[in-house]
Design an enzyme around this catalytic site. Sequence first.
Site, PDB file in Angstrom:
ATOM      1  N   ASN A   1      60.342  69.486  -5.541  1.00 50.49           N
ATOM      2  CA  ASN A   1      60.130  69.094  -4.143  1.00 50.49           C
ATOM      3  C   ASN A   1      60.797  67.742  -3.945  1.00 50.49           C
ATOM      4  OD1 ASN A   1      59.221  68.325  -1.645  1.00 50.49           O
ATOM      5  ND2 ASN A   1      57.051  68.251  -2.198  1.00 50.49           N
TER       6      ASN A   1
ATOM      7  N   LYS B   1      61.153  66.115  -1.302  1.00 49.22           N
ATOM      8  CA  LYS B   1      60.497  65.338  -0.230  1.00 49.22           C
ATOM      9  C   LYS B   1      61.553  64.742   0.708  1.00 49.22           C
ATOM     10  CE  LYS B   1      56.512  64.754  -3.187  1.00 49.22           C
ATOM     11  NZ  LYS B   1      55.356  63.972  -3.593  1.00 49.22           N
TER      12      LYS B   1
ATOM     13  N   HIS C   1      51.437  71.111   2.032  1.00 50.56           N
ATOM     14  CA  HIS C   1      51.518  70.005   1.063  1.00 50.56           C
ATOM     15  C   HIS C   1      50.566  68.886   1.499  1.00 50.56           C
ATOM     16  CE1 HIS C   1      52.998  66.665  -1.303  1.00 50.56           C
ATOM     17  NE2 HIS C   1      53.539  67.561  -2.104  1.00 50.56           N
TER      18      HIS C   1
ATOM     19  N   GLY D   1      52.545  61.270  -7.204  1.00 46.13           N
ATOM     20  CA  GLY D   1      53.296  60.024  -7.061  1.00 46.13           C
ATOM     21  C   GLY D   1      52.626  58.826  -7.698  1.00 46.13           C
TER      22      GLY D   1
END
Length: 260
Positions: A9, A11, A97, A175
């Site tokens: 992903n 982002k 998400h 993260g």
Amino acid sequence: MRRKMVAGNWKMYGRRASARILAREIEDGLPAVLPIDVLVCPPAIYLEAIKGVLGESARVMLGAQDLCAQGEDGARTGEISGAMLLDTGVSHVLVGHSERRQLLGETNESVGAKLVAALDAGLIPILCVGETLAEREGLRTEAVVVTQLQAVVNVAGNDAFARCIVAYEPVWAIGTGRNATPDQAQAVHGFIRSWVAEQTDQEIADDLRILYGGSVKPDNAAALFAMPDVDGGLVGGASLKASDFIAICRMAGETARAGT
Ligand code: 13P
């Protein structure tokens, strides 16, 4: 036997040139034969460019990060429909998400509607679920995950689990560099699979792929992927560096070959 998957992903990172280089490095760097599915989910505006790099690659599939809940063409300024994604060569789409839930107003209801829109368009949704740190510390992980799954069942029906992938992504691990331990991931994945078995039947539950996401890195991927109900990873930060992403894919391939 469930086929493992590693999905990147990306982002809201990268630019056209760097995204193209990353896709090229991944495509070139992966082993010619890998017994897993590999997916990259670039920003929507670069899907077409990445499709151009990957061409008809059988090794790397293209995913989107979101789609519009409305399936029909219409007055939805700024939105992108499932049909448009399919038309661009996309096969999978992330739905729900946690960043969209927390920062962009997604609700369990909108996530359910998007999952239906994805299925109707012929895309494979990757339904993201997971608890916050406060919810985990309040021992509410299972209740939160059930609420998120139930919202989908309410609109899409139990059969949805025969046609989608689930990604368990604890919010506190995203993260942060603090991944769930393999045992923590396994506990929730096992719980999700047994809940799905209760709602549907054992065969659908056994075939459902459940990915883990949240600080997956080359140094923790193998242990996570070796857990019996962890069918691969949804990778954020480490998917932006080709060598890390490829290393994670290789580890998934090794655990797949080892039969775990
Ligand atoms: P990180 O791997 O950067 O923690 O991100 C996980 C994630 O959100 C994937 O969708």
